[in-house]
Design a protein around this motif. Structure first.
Motif, PDB file in Angstrom:
ATOM      1  N   ALA A   1     -45.816  33.428  -2.923  1.00  0.00           N
ATOM      2  CA  ALA A   1     -44.858  33.552  -1.810  1.00  0.00           C
ATOM      3  C   ALA A   1     -43.887  34.668  -2.171  1.00  0.00           C
ATOM      4  O   ALA A   1     -43.661  34.930  -3.353  1.00  0.00           O
ATOM      5  N   PRO A   2     -43.316  35.321  -1.170  1.00  0.00           N
ATOM      6  CA  PRO A   2     -42.353  36.388  -1.466  1.00  0.00           C
ATOM      7  C   PRO A   2     -41.186  35.875  -2.300  1.00  0.00           C
ATOM      8  O   PRO A   2     -40.731  34.732  -2.137  1.00  0.00           O
ATOM      9  N   GLU A   3     -40.732  36.707  -3.206  1.00  0.00           N
ATOM     10  CA  GLU A   3     -39.544  36.440  -4.014  1.00  0.00           C
ATOM     11  C   GLU A   3     -39.671  35.146  -4.825  1.00  0.00           C
ATOM     12  O   GLU A   3     -38.669  34.505  -5.140  1.00  0.00           O
ATOM     13  N   ARG A   4     -40.887  34.768  -5.143  1.00  0.00           N
ATOM     14  CA  ARG A   4     -41.144  33.585  -5.992  1.00  0.00           C
ATOM     15  C   ARG A   4     -40.443  32.337  -5.451  1.00  0.00           C
ATOM     16  O   ARG A   4     -39.894  31.521  -6.203  1.00  0.00           O
ATOM     17  N   LYS A   5     -40.490  32.153  -4.147  1.00  0.00           N
ATOM     18  CA  LYS A   5     -39.734  31.060  -3.525  1.00  0.00           C
ATOM     19  C   LYS A   5     -40.189  29.690  -4.022  1.00  0.00           C
ATOM     20  O   LYS A   5     -39.367  28.796  -4.219  1.00  0.00           O
ATOM     21  N   GLU A   6     -41.500  29.506  -4.211  1.00  0.00           N
ATOM     22  CA  GLU A   6     -41.981  28.198  -4.653  1.00  0.00           C
ATOM     23  C   GLU A   6     -41.531  27.907  -6.082  1.00  0.00           C
ATOM     24  O   GLU A   6     -41.146  26.783  -6.413  1.00  0.00           O
ATOM     25  N   TYR A   7     -41.586  28.929  -6.930  1.00  0.00           N
ATOM     26  CA  TYR A   7     -41.120  28.764  -8.311  1.00  0.00           C
ATOM     27  C   TYR A   7     -39.647  28.380  -8.328  1.00  0.00           C
ATOM     28  O   TYR A   7     -39.234  27.444  -9.020  1.00  0.00           O
ATOM     29  N   THR A   8     -38.841  29.095  -7.544  1.00  0.00           N
ATOM     30  CA  THR A   8     -37.408  28.833  -7.512  1.00  0.00           C
ATOM     31  C   THR A   8     -37.107  27.461  -6.929  1.00  0.00           C
ATOM     32  O   THR A   8     -36.241  26.731  -7.434  1.00  0.00           O
ATOM     33  N   ARG A   9     -37.832  27.083  -5.873  1.00  0.00           N
ATOM     34  CA  ARG A   9     -37.601  25.777  -5.254  1.00  0.00           C
ATOM     35  C   ARG A   9     -37.915  24.647  -6.236  1.00  0.00           C
ATOM     36  O   ARG A   9     -37.164  23.667  -6.328  1.00  0.00           O
ATOM     37  N   LEU A  10     -38.999  24.779  -6.979  1.00  0.00           N
ATOM     38  CA  LEU A  10     -39.349  23.745  -7.952  1.00  0.00           C
ATOM     39  C   LEU A  10     -38.265  23.638  -9.020  1.00  0.00           C
ATOM     40  O   LEU A  10     -37.860  22.535  -9.408  1.00  0.00           O
ATOM     41  N   LEU A  11     -37.776  24.770  -9.500  1.00  0.00           N
ATOM     42  CA  LEU A  11     -36.733  24.764 -10.518  1.00  0.00           C
ATOM     43  C   LEU A  11     -35.464  24.102  -9.979  1.00  0.00           C
ATOM     44  O   LEU A  11     -34.818  23.293 -10.667  1.00  0.00           O
ATOM     45  N   GLU A  12     -35.110  24.408  -8.742  1.00  0.00           N
ATOM     46  CA  GLU A  12     -33.921  23.797  -8.126  1.00  0.00           C
ATOM     47  C   GLU A  12     -34.088  22.287  -8.001  1.00  0.00           C
ATOM     48  O   GLU A  12     -33.131  21.524  -8.217  1.00  0.00           O
ATOM     49  N   ASN A  13     -35.290  21.846  -7.633  1.00  0.00           N
ATOM     50  CA  ASN A  13     -35.536  20.408  -7.535  1.00  0.00           C
ATOM     51  C   ASN A  13     -35.383  19.729  -8.897  1.00  0.00           C
ATOM     52  O   ASN A  13     -34.824  18.623  -8.988  1.00  0.00           O
ATOM     53  N   CYS A  14     -35.876  20.373  -9.946  1.00  0.00           N
ATOM     54  CA  CYS A  14     -35.745  19.806 -11.295  1.00  0.00           C
ATOM     55  C   CYS A  14     -34.274  19.646 -11.671  1.00  0.00           C
ATOM     56  O   CYS A  14     -33.874  18.623 -12.239  1.00  0.00           O
ATOM     57  N   HIS A  15     -33.472  20.646 -11.344  1.00  0.00           N
ATOM     58  CA  HIS A  15     -32.051  20.555 -11.687  1.00  0.00           C
ATOM     59  C   HIS A  15     -31.347  19.497 -10.850  1.00  0.00           C
ATOM     60  O   HIS A  15     -30.466  18.775 -11.360  1.00  0.00           O
ATOM     61  N   ASP A  16     -31.712  19.369  -9.591  1.00  0.00           N
ATOM     62  CA  ASP A  16     -31.109  18.332  -8.762  1.00  0.00           C
ATOM     63  C   ASP A  16     -31.412  16.947  -9.329  1.00  0.00           C
ATOM     64  O   ASP A  16     -30.549  16.056  -9.335  1.00  0.00           O
ATOM     65  N   THR A  17     -32.621  16.770  -9.827  1.00  0.00           N
ATOM     66  CA  THR A  17     -33.004  15.493 -10.436  1.00  0.00           C
ATOM     67  C   THR A  17     -32.303  15.272 -11.763  1.00  0.00           C
ATOM     68  O   THR A  17     -31.791  14.178 -12.035  1.00  0.00           O
ATOM     69  N   MET A  18     -32.251  16.310 -12.611  1.00  0.00           N
ATOM     70  CA  MET A  18     -31.968  16.096 -14.025  1.00  0.00           C
ATOM     71  C   MET A  18     -30.595  16.539 -14.508  1.00  0.00           C
ATOM     72  O   MET A  18     -30.219  16.202 -15.630  1.00  0.00           O
ATOM     73  N   ASP A  19     -29.825  17.266 -13.728  1.00  0.00           N
ATOM     74  CA  ASP A  19     -28.524  17.741 -14.238  1.00  0.00           C
ATOM     75  C   ASP A  19     -27.644  16.577 -14.707  1.00  0.00           C
ATOM     76  O   ASP A  19     -27.029  16.635 -15.780  1.00  0.00           O
ATOM     77  N   ALA A  20     -27.581  15.528 -13.908  1.00  0.00           N
ATOM     78  CA  ALA A  20     -26.745  14.382 -14.285  1.00  0.00           C
ATOM     79  C   ALA A  20     -27.324  13.661 -15.501  1.00  0.00           C
ATOM     80  O   ALA A  20     -26.578  13.119 -16.330  1.00  0.00           O
TER      81      ALA A  20
END
Length: 274
Positions: free
Chosen positions: A121-140
């Motif tokens: 996908a343009p601008e690695r959107k899927e890679y970035t979205r997966l990383l954001e999901n991991c942080h939303d789950t795991m930051d706390a």
């Protein structure tokens, strides 16, 4: 005293009752497996933990647990499911705090599908979205782990790219997030999906590596065989381990716990570990 690396074990508390002398005699690294069970975490897990602590009276080794993973992905795209994942991993950290464990194994979110599609996908959107999901789950969870002195280690599951979960661990910029390698999973990825061999995974992790699951396999499935029953090149693996300075816990994770002592003897006879 032998200079060979000292092997640890991944076992449930019931098996600790039979391997107690083996573990305590040299304070081997220990990973307790009971707390992968979501039903136990929702129930009377403290009774199991109390039994574990009683069996480890006088123990001064490095204690860890395998965290919950069944049906969980820290990259789940559904916000409600990420909240559940967060809760389950926080329960795992609570167990660590109660036991005095300093490490918890968690599972990589990357799949064979990921390998071929995260950059599709343009601008690695899927890679970035997966990383954001991991942080939303795991930051706390990472914050809670920091407060408890626990390091979570991300274990390769389907990972074909040996670097991608290293980058994930680095993205948290926290001592509470590091890397694990499962030798059988890496060998499966190598044999079935064309990934690099196991020793490459070790070298690419480098000093991020704080935990290793040692199991043998033939490269087709996740066997968890005793060491020597499969086709992993163990001399190469231990040469790579000798190059890093992070002193990872070397944990035998076998399906048949009767294979633990023979596996230790096998690696000792090769002059690789004891």
């Amino acid at each position: 005293m032998s200079s060979l690396p000292l092997l640890g074990v991944a076992i449930p508390t019931a098996t600790l009752e039979t391997l107690q002398d083996f573990v305590l005699a040299e304070n081997r690294d220990l990973e307790i497996q009971d707390f992968v069970d979501g039903d136990l975490l929702n129930g009377d897990w403290k009774s199991v933990a109390d039994r574990t602590r009683n069996l480890l009276t006088g123990y001064t080794g490095r204690l860890g647990i395998h965290g919950p993973f069944w049906g969980l992905s820290i990259a789940n795209p559904d916000a409600d499911m990420r909240a559940l994942n967060r809760q389950k991993h926080l329960q795992g950290i609570e167990v660590c705090d109660y036991l005095g464990a300093t490490q918890m194994v968690i599972h990589s979110p990357y799949t064979t599908w990921s390998y071929n599609n995260l950059d599709n996908a343009p601008e690695r959107k899927e890679y970035t979205r997966l990383l954001e999901n991991c942080h939303d789950t795991m930051d706390a969870v990472v914050k809670r782990a920091e407060d408890c002195g626990v390091t979570m280690v991300i274990e390769n599951i389907e990972d074909i790219d040996p670097d991608i979960r290293c980058a994930l661990a680095d993205s948290f910029n926290s001592p509470a997030m590091a890397v694990s390698i499962d030798t059988g999973h890496a060998h499966y990825a190598h044999g079935t999906n064309g990934a690099a061999p196991v020793d490459y995974y070790v070298r690419r992790a480098g000093d991020r590596l704080q935990h290793v699951h040692l199991q043998d396999a033939e490269g087709f499935a996740d066997r968890h065989w005793a060491i020597g029953e499969g086709t992993i090149r163990w001399a190469a693996v231990f040469r790579a381990l000798a190059e890093i300075e992070s002193n990872p816990r070397l944990i035998l994770e076998l399906r048949d716990k009767a294979g633990i002592l023979p596996s230790v003897a096998y690696l000792e006879a090769l002059g690789l570990a004891r």
